[in-house]
Design an enzyme around this catalytic site. Sequence first.
Site, PDB file in Angstrom:
ATOM      1  N   GLU A 173      -4.301  -0.488  -9.324  1.00  0.00           N
ATOM      2  CA  GLU A 173      -3.229   0.466  -9.627  1.00  0.00           C
ATOM      3  C   GLU A 173      -2.010  -0.336 -10.082  1.00  0.00           C
ATOM      4  OE1 GLU A 173      -3.733   4.520  -6.973  1.00  0.00           O
ATOM      5  OE2 GLU A 173      -2.940   2.776  -5.928  1.00  0.00           O
ATOM      6  N   HIS A 208      -1.479  -2.934  -7.170  1.00  0.00           N
ATOM      7  CA  HIS A 208      -2.150  -2.537  -5.934  1.00  0.00           C
ATOM      8  C   HIS A 208      -3.643  -2.771  -6.057  1.00  0.00           C
ATOM      9  CE1 HIS A 208      -3.154   0.762  -2.796  1.00  0.00           C
ATOM     10  NE2 HIS A 208      -3.003  -0.404  -2.215  1.00  0.00           N
ATOM     11  N   ASN A 211      -4.335   6.343  -2.308  1.00  0.00           N
ATOM     12  CA  ASN A 211      -4.110   6.570  -0.883  1.00  0.00           C
ATOM     13  C   ASN A 211      -3.469   7.930  -0.619  1.00  0.00           C
ATOM     14  OD1 ASN A 211      -5.325   4.243  -0.043  1.00  0.00           O
ATOM     15  ND2 ASN A 211      -3.437   3.040   0.073  1.00  0.00           N
ATOM     16  N   SER A 260       0.824  -1.211   0.000  1.00  0.00           N
ATOM     17  CA  SER A 260       0.000   0.000   0.000  1.00  0.00           C
ATOM     18  C   SER A 260       0.853   1.254   0.000  1.00  0.00           C
ATOM     19  CB  SER A 260      -0.874   0.065   1.247  1.00  0.00           C
ATOM     20  OG  SER A 260      -1.604  -1.098   1.420  1.00  0.00           O
TER      21      SER A 260
HETATM   22  P1  NAI Z   1      -2.990  -9.559   6.630  1.00  0.00           P
HETATM   23  O1  NAI Z   1      -2.260  -9.361   7.884  1.00  0.00           O
HETATM   24  O2  NAI Z   1      -4.446  -9.817   6.641  1.00  0.00           O
HETATM   25  O3  NAI Z   1      -2.334 -10.767   5.816  1.00  0.00           O
HETATM   26  C1  NAI Z   1      -0.948 -10.936   5.655  1.00  0.00           C
HETATM   27  C2  NAI Z   1      -0.687 -12.417   5.471  1.00  0.00           C
HETATM   28  O4  NAI Z   1       0.648 -12.596   5.044  1.00  0.00           O
HETATM   29  C3  NAI Z   1      -0.885 -13.241   6.726  1.00  0.00           C
HETATM   30  O5  NAI Z   1      -1.779 -14.303   6.459  1.00  0.00           O
HETATM   31  C4  NAI Z   1       0.519 -13.763   7.035  1.00  0.00           C
HETATM   32  O6  NAI Z   1       0.502 -15.069   7.595  1.00  0.00           O
HETATM   33  C5  NAI Z   1       1.124 -13.766   5.673  1.00  0.00           C
HETATM   34  N1  NAI Z   1       2.583 -13.705   5.679  1.00  0.00           N
HETATM   35  C6  NAI Z   1       3.374 -12.915   6.440  1.00  0.00           C
HETATM   36  N2  NAI Z   1       4.650 -13.145   6.144  1.00  0.00           N
HETATM   37  C7  NAI Z   1       4.687 -14.093   5.196  1.00  0.00           C
HETATM   38  C8  NAI Z   1       5.726 -14.747   4.484  1.00  0.00           C
HETATM   39  N3  NAI Z   1       7.007 -14.466   4.710  1.00  0.00           N
HETATM   40  N4  NAI Z   1       5.402 -15.691   3.579  1.00  0.00           N
HETATM   41  C9  NAI Z   1       4.115 -15.980   3.334  1.00  0.00           C
HETATM   42  N5  NAI Z   1       3.095 -15.386   3.987  1.00  0.00           N
HETATM   43  C10 NAI Z   1       3.375 -14.459   4.907  1.00  0.00           C
HETATM   44  O7  NAI Z   1      -2.645  -8.278   5.729  1.00  0.00           O
HETATM   45  P2  NAI Z   1      -3.452  -7.696   4.500  1.00  0.00           P
HETATM   46  O8  NAI Z   1      -4.398  -6.675   4.968  1.00  0.00           O
HETATM   47  O9  NAI Z   1      -3.910  -8.810   3.649  1.00  0.00           O
HETATM   48  O10 NAI Z   1      -2.292  -6.900   3.720  1.00  0.00           O
HETATM   49  C11 NAI Z   1      -1.336  -7.573   2.928  1.00  0.00           C
HETATM   50  C12 NAI Z   1      -0.635  -6.555   2.044  1.00  0.00           C
HETATM   51  O11 NAI Z   1      -1.607  -5.920   1.232  1.00  0.00           O
HETATM   52  C13 NAI Z   1       0.059  -5.440   2.797  1.00  0.00           C
HETATM   53  O12 NAI Z   1       1.225  -5.073   2.075  1.00  0.00           O
HETATM   54  C14 NAI Z   1      -0.946  -4.315   2.783  1.00  0.00           C
HETATM   55  O13 NAI Z   1      -0.361  -3.044   2.904  1.00  0.00           O
HETATM   56  C15 NAI Z   1      -1.521  -4.504   1.393  1.00  0.00           C
HETATM   57  N6  NAI Z   1      -2.841  -3.954   1.190  1.00  0.00           N
HETATM   58  C16 NAI Z   1      -3.815  -4.027   2.145  1.00  0.00           C
HETATM   59  C17 NAI Z   1      -5.071  -3.498   1.923  1.00  0.00           C
HETATM   60  C18 NAI Z   1      -6.137  -3.630   2.949  1.00  0.00           C
HETATM   61  O14 NAI Z   1      -7.168  -2.945   2.800  1.00  0.00           O
HETATM   62  N7  NAI Z   1      -5.988  -4.478   3.947  1.00  0.00           N
HETATM   63  C19 NAI Z   1      -5.384  -2.818   0.655  1.00  0.00           C
HETATM   64  C20 NAI Z   1      -4.338  -2.876  -0.327  1.00  0.00           C
HETATM   65  C21 NAI Z   1      -3.102  -3.389  -0.034  1.00  0.00           C
END
Ligand code: NAI
Length: 710
Positions: A461, A449, A499, A428
Amino acid sequence: MSRRPDRQGAAQSSDPRSRSENPNMTVSIEQIGEVAVVTVDNPPVNALSQAVRQGLLDAVEALDADPFVKAVVLTCAGRTFIAGADVGEFGKPPTPPHLPDLVARIERAKKPWVAAIHGSALGGGFEVALGCRFRVATASASVGLPEVRLGLVPGAGGTVRLPRLAGVETAVDMVTAGAPIGARTACEAGLVDTVIEDDLVAGAVTFARTVLDRPLPDALRDRSVAASSAGFWDAAAGSVAARAKREEAPLRALACVRRAAEADFETAIAFERETFLALRGSAQAAALRHVFFAERAATRPPELAGVIPRTIGSAAVIGGGTMGAGIAAALRDAGLPVVLVERDDGAVERGLANLRAIFDGAAKRGRMSADAAAERMAGVIGTTDYAALADIDLVVEAVFEDLDVKREVFRRLAAACRAEAVLATNTSYLDPERIAEGISRPDRFLGLHFFSPAQVMKLLEIVPTKATSPDVIAAGFALARILNKIPVRAGICDGFIGNRILKVTRVQAERLLLSGATPAAVDAAMRAFGLPMGPFEAQDLGGLDIAAFQRKAARARGEKSFAPIADRLCAARRFGQKSGGGWYDYEPGDRTPRPSDVVAAIIAEEAKSWLRRDWHDDSIVDCILWPMVNEGARILADGTALRVSDIDLVKIHGYGFPRWRGGPMHYAQAYGLDKVVDALDALASEGLADPPCDLLIAAARHGGFADPSR
Ligand code: NAI
């Protein structure tokens, strides 16, 4: 119009002049015995240009005068039947022959016309088909009247003939929602007489010959509308209004169908025409037309013309959390096999469960069958092993928003994947250049994105680094097409396009609180403007901690980050709904936001040195919206967005900005950029906004933003 020889041999035209003196090649006539086949050939989608309208009108005249012809089949060359109006004629004065006259002329033809439909018969195309006495279609064809999506109603009798053909219920559904329906459903509803499985034209000619043996049904203009049940119109008005929210066209379209049911044909046609003309010049129609063109331009950026995208036939997602599961679901919905990689076995199970919950939820809401949900899951492999990625075409990383964690993931991906595989980050706020540092073949890396929920939100994006190769950027755009998303190219900066503007929205929302507005008043004003949620409700839903984390990172980089009240709320662990309170209080198990005394006290303390003002809905919207437009202008000025319309698409498809407002930049241009500049100057003089940027001032002086794509 041109005439071609009879398929069986010699030309049978009784009017040889039409070949030599009427060189309109967009409409041609061929005779197969006593059936004439009229073919429209106006690539790419057989739009109803002036030449097509003239050619069809000439064809009706010529065939009416031809004693050899007993029936006419109307078909189209290429991939579709007439798919609608000629968008090149949008906004220009209409030139004769006018479509309503053409449809009426086909309807009054002495010989029965049979529309033979493949691809899509949409808008004016379907209205032409409704002018025909019969309609036949291939099984894969669809028909519809999507005009409401452009802020219009059908203008060539669609709302009047449709209820005469298929009854008011079908007509109301089709005209007010604008969604096309498939041929089989259309056949069941009586819109299409028969579905043709084999050769369409041959089948249509055979159909035409059989109907010649029977008495002809009345033309639609001579039919009456079946009576509707008691209370039908009130119920329809309620449901259409609820769906349309502030859009005008759906209710106006309903009024047209109602008039068609209650008045005689000519009165109803006149009413429809009047409504069409009134809406054509409306602000909503202009906004929706702008978005239509912006969406078309977005999928084919001129800077990628001729670039062949890398192939994407399989995909992997790293991280099965909120975003990873949503992205995997979107990829599966598009039919791609997916490998889901997590950090350990327990996380793999949780990731698969997240994904299953998405499909099961869709099945429960009737959006897909239970079998389809099971099939989606059968196409997913969950693993911790990067060796499973050796042959994958595209990998999307969606792990924690942490530079070191992401870098480690890409180091492993670079080693495990093919050199041609596309490697994407869904970060993000982190800098994709830094995420990609040190990986081999950085030309295959870019930011993709997605927006939450990723299986629903349309925006994608596309964020190239300096090293990303054009065919990888093109693959991003091709992926958007496969996923049915709207791609927008964004340059690298904190928050990309969407954002970055969101940050300004939030700063302005806090400035409003500090100068006398309440969270509830700000949220209500933005909802009244047309947003699905106000800025504070939205933060409570998404969680205040994400933005706090990002502000911390920005401050660590030495940047300023203005959020005095949000910082205090986070310090008090008020993160939003998930912690039982944020900008509002929440009762357990109830998502209704309730004004909070705690928050009011924090606002009062922080606002001590601020002047209080009286705010009302309009001034609240101005205080939030014009600074967003100013940021949009800065985003254009520094090249983060290539086209002003891309900024509108980002806000509409990623943040729920009302489509019928056309996006913030269109809205500002329609309002008057000089007035926006004045409003920003006034806000800036009170310390309530940044002053207008140079590009905005220049655009105001020149009467609009220069858009290189137009
Ligand atoms: P989340 O915390 O729900 O999920 C992250 C996942 O990645 C977890 O299931 C974790 O176990 C896994 N993970 C962590 N390290 C890992 C690794 N080394 N290998 C494999 N899996 C691993 O986070 P979320 O919200 O899904 O965000 C993920 C990415 O997406 C972040 O970079 C965030 O900034 C981006 N993002 C989030 C948005 C949102 O609205 N939540 C919108 C757009 C982008």
